[in-house]
Design a protein around this motif. Structure first.
Motif, PDB file in Angstrom:
ATOM      1  N   TYR A  71     -15.454   2.297   6.503  1.00 16.40           N
ATOM      2  CA  TYR A  71     -14.526   1.811   5.955  1.00 16.40           C
ATOM      3  C   TYR A  71     -14.677   1.065   4.383  1.00 16.40           C
ATOM      4  O   TYR A  71     -13.640   1.340   3.820  1.00 16.40           O
ATOM      5  N   ALA A 113      -5.714   5.094   5.254  1.00 13.26           N
ATOM      6  CA  ALA A 113      -5.837   3.906   4.260  1.00 13.26           C
ATOM      7  C   ALA A 113      -4.837   3.997   3.322  1.00 13.26           C
ATOM      8  O   ALA A 113      -4.532   4.943   2.740  1.00 13.26           O
ATOM      9  N   CYS A 131      -6.433   0.022   6.788  1.00  7.90           N
ATOM     10  CA  CYS A 131      -7.092   1.219   7.372  1.00  7.90           C
ATOM     11  C   CYS A 131      -6.493   1.187   8.994  1.00  7.90           C
ATOM     12  O   CYS A 131      -6.741   0.207   9.732  1.00  7.90           O
TER      13      CYS A 131
END
Length: 154
Positions: A71, A113, A131
């Protein structure tokens, strides 16, 4: 600088006066070795936001969930690229802070995202990256700050 040079696209495939990047061009030259190896692909790139996807497969930790670092790479890639897109002439972005709060995860499918600027100034930018999984459930929220540095002259 010639008239032809002035009309040449920048590193995002953007010509002067345009408000969006050339996705085909960016995806063809790649987003950098790490982002490319993670399978990150752009689907939208405008002054207002950047949208990209990343497959879960290949980006997991030992328990089969998306790795928190994945992430972070996704967020930093989008936030830094967008800061570069918005950069004043003669400046380039340098990341000085990134943080992430992971509120969920996914073990299959795709992560999407969406990166939006919170602050886009002359000396720094702050972006938020949200996200989500395939069901639209938020998995991670990131914030990145980039400082604008003068491009060194040769």
């Amino acid at each position: 600088m010639t008239e032809q040079d002035a009309a040449a696209p920048n590193r995002f495939g953007v010509r002067p006066g345009e408000d969006s990047a050339d996705l085909e061009y960016i995806n063809s030259v790649g987003l950098g070795a790490l982002a490319n190896s993670m399978g990150i692909e752009l689907s939208e790139f405008t002054r207002e936001r950047v949208v990209a996807t990343m497959p879960v497969e290949g980006n997991t930790q030992p328990y089969g969930l998306v790795n928190g670092g994945a992430y972070a790479v996704l967020g930093e890639t989008l936030g830094s690229m967008h800061a570069g897109f918005l950069a004043p002439e003669g400046k380039l972005p340098v990341g000085v802070d990134i943080n992430a709060t992971h509120t969920g995860s996914s073990s299959s499918g795709t992560i999407t995202a969406v990166c939006t600027p919170i602050h886009a100034g002359r000396s720094m930018t702050v972006h938020e990256i949200v996200c989500t999984d395939d069901n639209g459930r938020r998995c991670s929220t990131l914030r990145i700050t980039n400082f604008y540095k003068s491009i060194p002259t040769k």
